[in-house]
Design a protein around this motif. Structure first.
Motif, short mmCIF file in Angstrom:
data_model
loop_
_atom_site.label_atom_id
_atom_site.label_comp_id
_atom_site.label_asym_id
_atom_site.label_seq_id
_atom_site.Cartn_x
_atom_site.Cartn_y
_atom_site.Cartn_z
N PHE A 95 15.06 -14.75 8.94
CA PHE A 95 16.28 -14.00 8.82
C PHE A 95 16.63 -14.16 7.12
CE2 PHE A 95 17.11 -14.56 13.26
CZ PHE A 95 17.18 -13.21 13.66
N GLN A 96 16.38 -15.39 6.37
CA GLN A 96 16.61 -15.69 5.09
C GLN A 96 15.68 -14.61 4.33
OE1 GLN A 96 15.73 -19.85 5.01
NE2 GLN A 96 17.96 -20.44 5.17
N ASN A 97 14.57 -14.17 4.64
CA ASN A 97 13.76 -13.57 3.91
C ASN A 97 14.37 -12.18 3.81
OD1 ASN A 97 12.02 -15.56 3.12
ND2 ASN A 97 10.62 -15.10 4.60
N LYS A 98 14.72 -11.75 5.18
CA LYS A 98 15.31 -10.32 5.32
C LYS A 98 16.60 -10.24 4.44
CE LYS A 98 13.87 -9.68 9.70
NZ LYS A 98 14.20 -9.43 11.47
N PHE A 99 17.28 -11.51 4.56
CA PHE A 99 18.68 -11.25 3.68
C PHE A 99 18.25 -11.19 2.17
CE2 PHE A 99 22.00 -13.71 1.50
CZ PHE A 99 23.09 -12.95 1.62
N LYS A 100 17.36 -12.02 1.78
CA LYS A 100 16.91 -11.85 0.15
C LYS A 100 16.66 -10.50 0.06
CE LYS A 100 15.67 -16.88 -0.28
NZ LYS A 100 14.27 -17.49 -0.32
N ILE A 101 15.49 -9.81 0.85
CA ILE A 101 15.08 -8.62 0.62
C ILE A 101 16.32 -7.42 0.34
CG2 ILE A 101 13.80 -6.75 1.23
CD1 ILE A 101 11.78 -8.64 2.41
N LYS A 109 19.46 -8.30 -0.16
CA LYS A 109 20.13 -8.48 -1.16
C LYS A 109 19.47 -7.57 -2.27
CE LYS A 109 22.45 -12.17 -3.49
NZ LYS A 109 22.66 -13.54 -3.53
N LEU A 110 18.41 -7.93 -2.59
CA LEU A 110 17.28 -7.32 -3.87
C LEU A 110 17.57 -5.90 -3.74
CD1 LEU A 110 14.15 -9.26 -3.85
CD2 LEU A 110 15.90 -9.40 -5.53
N VAL A 111 17.37 -5.27 -2.52
CA VAL A 111 17.57 -3.83 -2.52
C VAL A 111 18.97 -3.26 -2.91
CG1 VAL A 111 17.51 -1.65 -0.69
CG2 VAL A 111 15.76 -3.60 -0.78
N SER A 112 20.06 -4.16 -2.35
CA SER A 112 21.27 -3.52 -2.68
C SER A 112 21.63 -3.71 -4.12
CB SER A 112 22.39 -4.53 -1.85
OG SER A 112 22.25 -4.43 -0.58
N VAL A 161 11.79 1.76 4.26
CA VAL A 161 10.40 1.40 3.94
C VAL A 161 10.22 -0.23 4.02
CG1 VAL A 161 8.51 1.16 2.35
CG2 VAL A 161 9.68 3.44 2.62
N ILE A 162 11.29 -0.92 3.42
CA ILE A 162 11.26 -2.48 3.36
C ILE A 162 11.42 -2.80 4.82
CG2 ILE A 162 12.36 -4.52 2.76
CD1 ILE A 162 12.95 -3.03 -0.15
N ASN A 163 12.38 -2.45 5.60
CA ASN A 163 12.65 -2.77 6.99
C ASN A 163 11.33 -2.50 7.94
OD1 ASN A 163 15.11 -3.85 6.97
ND2 ASN A 163 15.99 -1.61 7.36
N GLU A 164 10.61 -1.65 7.38
CA GLU A 164 9.21 -1.38 8.16
C GLU A 164 8.31 -2.11 8.05
OE1 GLU A 164 8.29 0.88 10.86
OE2 GLU A 164 10.58 1.55 10.82
N ALA A 190 19.53 -0.49 -9.20
CA ALA A 190 20.34 0.44 -9.68
C ALA A 190 19.63 1.68 -9.67
CB ALA A 190 20.40 0.30 -11.16
N VAL A 191 19.57 2.21 -8.27
CA VAL A 191 19.20 3.68 -7.97
C VAL A 191 20.22 4.37 -7.41
CG1 VAL A 191 16.47 3.00 -8.05
CG2 VAL A 191 18.09 2.82 -5.95
N ASP A 192 19.83 5.97 -7.17
CA ASP A 192 21.07 6.37 -6.61
C ASP A 192 21.00 6.30 -4.82
OD1 ASP A 192 18.80 7.77 -5.80
OD2 ASP A 192 19.22 9.78 -6.65
N GLN A 193 21.93 6.52 -4.25
CA GLN A 193 22.22 6.31 -2.95
C GLN A 193 21.11 6.89 -1.89
OE1 GLN A 193 24.43 4.41 -1.81
NE2 GLN A 193 23.83 4.53 0.31
N GLU A 194 20.35 7.86 -2.31
CA GLU A 194 19.30 8.71 -1.43
C GLU A 194 18.26 7.53 -1.54
OE1 GLU A 194 16.72 12.67 -1.70
OE2 GLU A 194 18.99 12.83 -1.52
N ASP A 195 17.64 7.19 -2.69
CA ASP A 195 16.52 6.55 -2.93
C ASP A 195 16.72 5.02 -2.12
OD1 ASP A 195 15.37 8.59 -4.31
OD2 ASP A 195 15.88 7.75 -6.31
N THR A 196 17.99 4.37 -2.32
CA THR A 196 18.36 3.08 -1.74
C THR A 196 18.24 3.03 -0.24
OG1 THR A 196 19.71 2.75 -3.49
CG2 THR A 196 20.03 1.47 -1.62
N VAL A 197 18.53 4.23 0.36
CA VAL A 197 18.47 4.20 2.02
C VAL A 197 16.95 4.58 2.11
CG1 VAL A 197 18.70 5.88 3.73
CG2 VAL A 197 20.70 5.45 2.04
#
Length: 98
Positions: free
Chosen positions: A55-61, A63-66, A81-84, A69-76
């Motif tokens: 869970f800590q690793n998921k939280f860190k990832i 946080k990094l994703v959030s 991809v990261i969740n997979e 600095a990219v547009d909303q579509e790329d972030t989603v």
């Protein structure tokens, strides 16, 4: 000492010995039970630590994703991809733990 005194002392000693043997067996059983319980608790604690680390690793990832600095579509898309990847890594860890 007469024979009756020796017999009664012998019987008293025999009774005390039986009580001590009974108590010894009960204590051995208790130690065995406590050792098993201790092992189960250690195993449970190790599993919970692994879950916490995941869970800590998921939280860190996340946080990094959030913070990227990219547009909303790329972030989603990046989050998906990261969740997979995280799911695949969790499955690999679970498989290796077996």
């Amino acid at each position: 000492m007469n024979r009756d005194n020796l017999t009664s002392e012998f019987l008293a000693l025999e009774r005390k010995l039986k009580m001590l043997l009974s108590e010894h067996k009960a204590l051995k059983d208790e130690v065995k039970y406590l050792k098993n319980e201790n092992e189960e608790l250690r195993s449970s604690m190790k599993l919970k630590d692994e879950h916490l680390n995941n869970f800590q690793n998921k939280f860190k990832i996340s946080k990094l994703v959030s913070n990227l600095a990219v547009d909303q579509e790329d972030t989603v898309e990046l989050k998906q991809v990261i969740n997979e990847y995280i799911k695949e890594i969790d499955m690999c860890i679970a498989h290796l733990s077996e």
